[in-house]
Design a protein around this motif. Structure first.
Motif, mmCIF file in Angstrom:
data_model
loop_
_atom_site.group_PDB
_atom_site.id
_atom_site.type_symbol
_atom_site.label_atom_id
_atom_site.label_comp_id
_atom_site.label_asym_id
_atom_site.label_seq_id
_atom_site.Cartn_x
_atom_site.Cartn_y
_atom_site.Cartn_z
ATOM 1 N N GLY A 1 0.811 -1.203 0.000
ATOM 2 C CA GLY A 1 0.000 0.000 0.000
ATOM 3 C C GLY A 1 0.849 1.259 0.000
ATOM 4 N N ALA A 2 1.948 1.223 0.785
ATOM 5 C CA ALA A 2 2.856 2.372 0.822
ATOM 6 C C ALA A 2 3.530 2.577 -0.533
ATOM 7 N N GLU A 3 3.886 1.469 -1.195
ATOM 8 C CA GLU A 3 4.485 1.578 -2.532
ATOM 9 C C GLU A 3 3.507 2.203 -3.529
ATOM 10 N N ASP B 1 3.539 5.846 -2.910
ATOM 11 C CA ASP B 1 4.793 6.418 -3.420
ATOM 12 C C ASP B 1 4.720 6.621 -4.932
ATOM 13 N N GLN B 2 4.282 5.575 -5.619
ATOM 14 C CA GLN B 2 4.212 5.642 -7.078
ATOM 15 C C GLN B 2 3.199 6.680 -7.555
ATOM 16 N N ALA B 3 2.175 6.909 -6.733
ATOM 17 C CA ALA B 3 1.173 7.915 -7.087
ATOM 18 C C ALA B 3 1.633 9.327 -6.749
ATOM 19 N N GLY B 4 2.809 9.440 -6.079
ATOM 20 C CA GLY B 4 3.347 10.755 -5.757
ATOM 21 C C GLY B 4 2.638 11.462 -4.620
ATOM 22 N N ALA C 1 2.711 14.565 3.916
ATOM 23 C CA ALA C 1 1.691 15.283 4.681
ATOM 24 C C ALA C 1 0.279 14.805 4.363
ATOM 25 N N GLU C 2 0.105 14.238 3.155
ATOM 26 C CA GLU C 2 -1.221 13.771 2.732
ATOM 27 C C GLU C 2 -1.433 12.278 2.976
#
Length: 316
Positions: free
Chosen positions: A100-102, A105-108, A112-113
């Motif tokens: 989920g974290a990846e 990350d890939q979605a930029g 903070a969000e």
């Protein structure tokens, strides 16, 4: 932190409203007994006044205790079940959270969000993953129960295979963390596909190695050869070596133990890159099978297990 708390609440899908003493009181047991099950599930003790628990925590404790009081399991076996659930789901949860974290990350998505993005993700994925988890567990339980229903647990005999990537430690120092993670994912994914597709069972993976079992030596040998052949085609993948040993094992908490397992591991360490080394018992079971060719190697001293003459296994 507030962000972490809000994310946890989103995945729990219900508010935390009870202390450990309140949970124990509602379940009708002393708090020390409730904490035994809590720890067995893989969770740390919390402060007496910490409002940490939900209605589901109360229900889970009542379920565990109810299975004991109904005589389905004694308390020690119930604690073992809780531990196996805790270990399996902890690893599952870690991997899913990492993926989920990846995705974020890939979605930029900026840091903070992240809490808000995680909460939205929880609303969408938790119901589906819950259903998939129950489905997969039930299918696995049906298969395992079917095997064990007709098996004497005191005399379980299988062929154990141990496959290991050669030079993995050295390679891990030469590539980036991202490349290393991708390599491990490819190795574990391909290995699991091969083992299960051809009739074996994956016991565990350890990043650069996989431990599997098969009921028959010819099945284990075929899996070993397919593992070597498949990974040899992978770009940037180190060579594989495999050890096979046939004999009795002890099953406990989804893992296997005993001399047979140790022997398979030792033979893997002695095998040359790209080869399969089988113990005499596995070789004896393969000698009449025309699909394989066996060749005895020089007598070897196997640490902790004495001397023996193993055999390389190739396709006929």
């Amino acid at each position: 932190m507030a962000g972490e708390e809000s994310v946890a609440e989103a995945f729990l899908r219900e508010p935390r409203r009870y202390t450990s003493h309140q949970v124990a009181e509602m379940a009708g047991v002393p708090v020390y007994r409730a904490r035994r099950f809590w720890r067995a599930l893989g969770f740390a003790n919390v402060a007496d006044d910490a409002v940490e628990f939900t209605d589901s925590d109360v229900e889970a404790l009542r379920t565990l205790l109810g299975m004991v009081s109904d005589g389905l399991y004694d308390e020690e076996h119930m604690l073992l079940i809780a531990r196996s659930l805790g270990r399996a789901t902890a690893r599952l949860a870690e991997s899913q959270a990492e993926l989920g974290a990846e995705e974020l990350d890939q979605a930029g998505v900026p840091l903070a969000e992240r809490p808000r993005a995680w909460r939205r993700r929880a609303e969408r994925v938790v119901p589906d993953l819950t259903g998939l988890l129950v489905y997969a567990w039930r299918r696995q339980l049906a298969a395992a129960a079917g095997r064990l229903a007709v098996q004497d647990l005191s005399a379980v005999r299988v062929t154990v295979g141990f496959a290991d990537l050669v030079g993995f430690t050295r390679l891990s120092r030469q590539i980036t963390e991202t490349e290393l993670a991708a390599l491990v994912d490819r190795f574990e994914g391909r290995s699991a596909d091969i083992v299960t597709s051809y009739g074996g069972r994956v016991v565990k993976t350890l990043g650069d190695s996989v431990l599997f079992v098969a009921d028959k030596s010819h099945v284990a040998a075929d899996i070993g050869l397919r593992l070597v052949e498949t990974h040899a085609k992978g770009r940037g993948m180190p060579e594989l070596r495999v050890g096979l040993a046939a004999g009795p094992v002890v099953w406990r908490m989804g893992d296997v133990f005993g001399t047979t397992v140790n022997l398979a591991s030792r033979l893997t360490a002695l095998a040359l890159p790209g080869t399969i080394l089988a113990d005499p018992q596995a070789a004896e079971e393969l000698e009449d099978n025309r699909a394989f060719q066996l060749r005895a190697v020089d007598r070897l001293s196997v640490r902790g297990l004495g001397e023996l003459v193993p055999f390389t296994v190739t396709r006929a």
